[in-house]
Design an enzyme around this catalytic site. Structure first.
Site, PDB file in Angstrom:
ATOM      1  N   GLU A  74       0.806  -1.227   0.000  1.00  0.00           N
ATOM      2  CA  GLU A  74       0.000   0.000   0.000  1.00  0.00           C
ATOM      3  C   GLU A  74       0.835   1.271   0.000  1.00  0.00           C
ATOM      4  O   GLU A  74       0.282   2.375   0.043  1.00  0.00           O
ATOM      5  CB  GLU A  74      -0.911   0.020   1.250  1.00  0.00           C
ATOM      6  CG  GLU A  74      -1.896  -1.126   1.319  1.00  0.00           C
ATOM      7  CD  GLU A  74      -2.717  -1.111   2.604  1.00  0.00           C
ATOM      8  OE1 GLU A  74      -2.320  -0.379   3.543  1.00  0.00           O
ATOM      9  OE2 GLU A  74      -3.741  -1.822   2.663  1.00  0.00           O
ATOM     10  N   GLU A  85      -6.535  -7.215  -0.751  1.00  0.00           N
ATOM     11  CA  GLU A  85      -7.001  -7.271   0.637  1.00  0.00           C
ATOM     12  C   GLU A  85      -8.413  -6.691   0.710  1.00  0.00           C
ATOM     13  O   GLU A  85      -8.706  -5.668   0.081  1.00  0.00           O
ATOM     14  CB  GLU A  85      -6.110  -6.447   1.575  1.00  0.00           C
ATOM     15  CG  GLU A  85      -4.693  -6.939   1.743  1.00  0.00           C
ATOM     16  CD  GLU A  85      -3.877  -6.058   2.677  1.00  0.00           C
ATOM     17  OE1 GLU A  85      -4.503  -5.270   3.446  1.00  0.00           O
ATOM     18  OE2 GLU A  85      -2.647  -6.120   2.641  1.00  0.00           O
TER      19      GLU A  85
END
Length: 447
Positions: free
Chosen positions: A187, A320
């Site tokens: 991320e 995710e």
């Protein structure tokens, strides 16, 4: 019989069953040639997945001080037991098709950004176990202590470290088949030090350009390495893996001579439900999810991904998605997770559930904690005919009503059909007795 003894015996029986459950079926070998399929076809075949979270991506100087210098000290630092082959087999047995393995490659790293042989071997062992039971594997470079945050101020050193990591990883896994996918990052590609999305456009182009450059470097490294890597399917990290930011026109997929790239985003929306366990200074915690507005938001985001990428031939993997269970309504957790999974899957994206120790998957007993949730996830891909152990009354869920029915059966007050008796055999030993009652009690206590 003493209930504690029954429960102890039931847990032992479950662990024994789990240790013997490794499949002996013939499966593609890791050195097999790459198949002639598109990345879109591959992503569709990846079905639904789960993360091996808070394990090989654990990091922190305190681990080196506290641990014994072995990969296991990092593997267990954030609460996980040592990973075993039976745990990995349990993911496949539950019905998952894909395992994402987050990794902090700088753990035990030597001079010149040299990855530790022992750490690499530990990760490689897990990849082999996953492949042996037929799972796809996504292998990434995760948060890794946060050094990627320094890219804007120390680009030369950070880029050298990034290149060294992916050169070594791609070489180590060069001969693995196309059931192994490399993911460029997690991320961290996107920097508020360059651009704050809430503060105008200054620095935005610069931040996006750096994200695009890093992703292009990743593709160039893999394609120039040996073995199967010139044709390996790759997962490109979106801008902070945020849906809206990744769908911005400034984010560009890298040039890939093999045309085998998918894009990765994460889904934790709304954050009040999907992230917060209690109120914070930046948001209010929500304990429930499932209003009309919630579903509209979910479908709006998934449609944005579909029109921006999937409809243009660029596959999407939700690397995710998830939510905590603390301070959350049980049915809302199930509804959120199954709805996100379904919304992604029906748009030809692969949803990969975020999971850590003691959240959704029981690493000690090699099975999901919540059978009802698992059935809902399996129903997304039309695989919900898998028996739901403990569903004694056949209503499609495991609840206190099943416990009452099983108790009455064991007391001779109620009877069970052949089908119901098979579902009541919770420990899988071929008989229905007090051990199954103890396992069912334990299951309900953990949900």
């Amino acid at each position: 019989m003493n209930l504690k003894k029954i429960l102890a015996g039931a847990v032992a029986a479950g662990m024994l069953w789990c240790s013997c459950a490794v499949s002996a079926a013939a499966l593609p070998q890791k050195q097999s040639p790459m198949r002639d399929i598109t990345t879109a076809e591959l992503v569709k075949d990846m079905g639904i997945g789960i993360n091996l979270g808070n394990t090989y991506e654990s990091c922190g100087d305190w681990i080196a001080q506290w641990g014994d210098g072995t990969p296991e000290s990092y593997e267990t630092a954030w609460g996980s037991p040592v990973i075993t082959q039976q745990m990995i087999q349990g993911y496949a047995d539950a019905g998952f098709d894909t395992l994402r393995v987050p990794v902090a490659w700088t753990n035990l790293m030597g001079d010149n950004y040299t990855i530790s042989d022992s750490y690499l071997s530990a990760v490689q062992e897990v990849v082999d176990w996953a492949r042996d039971c037929g799972l796809y594997v996504i292998l990434n470079l995760h948060y890794d202590g946060g050094w990627l945050a320094n890219f804007p101020t120390d680009k030369e050193n950070c880029m050298e470290k990034y290149k060294r990591i992916w050169t070594q990883v791609s070489d180590a896994f060069a001969d693995y088949d196309d059931y192994l996918i490399f993911e460029s990052q997690n991320e961290e590609l996107g920097w508020e030090s360059l651009w704050n999305r809430w503060g105008g456009t200054e620095g935005k182009a610069e931040s996006y350009a750096l994200v695009n450059e890093i992703n292009q470097t990743f593709v160039d490294i893999i394609r120039s390495s040996g073995g199967n890597n010139p044709q390996r399917h790759l997962l490109i990290s979106g801008y902070n893996t945020d849906v809206e930011l990744t769908c911005d026109s400034l984010f560009q997929m890298p040039d890939d001579p093999a045309h085998r790239c998918a894009v990765s985003v994460h889904y934790y929306t709304p954050s009040g439900f999907a992230i917060l366990e209690e109120d914070a200074d930046w948001g209010k915690m929500r304990s429930t999810w499932g209003t009309d507005a919630d579903f509209e938001e979910l479908n709006r985001n998934m449609d944005l991904l579909k029109t921006t990428y999937v409809d243009k031939g660029i596959p999407v993997i939700i690397g995710e998605y998830g939510c905590p269970k603390k301070n959350k309504e049980e049915e809302s957790v199930r509804k959120f997770l199954s709805s996100v999974c379904g919304a992604a899957y029906e748009r030809d994206m692969c949803p990969v559930l975020w999971d850590i120790t003691d959240l959704h998957y029981d690493r000690n007993n090699c099975k999901m904690y919540d059978d009802t949730l698992m059935q809902q996830l399996l129903a997304v891909k039309g695989d919900s005919d898998k028996p739901l152990l403990g569903d004694c009354n056949g209503d499609g869920s495991v609840s206190a009503a099943d416990l009452v029915l099983l108790q009455k059966y064991l007391l001779g007050v109620e009877s069970l059909s052949k089908e119901a008796a098979a579902l009541a055999d919770c420990n899988g030993d071929g008989t229905v007795n007090g051990l199954d009652l103890a396992v069912l009690r334990q299951t309900l206590a953990q949900v």
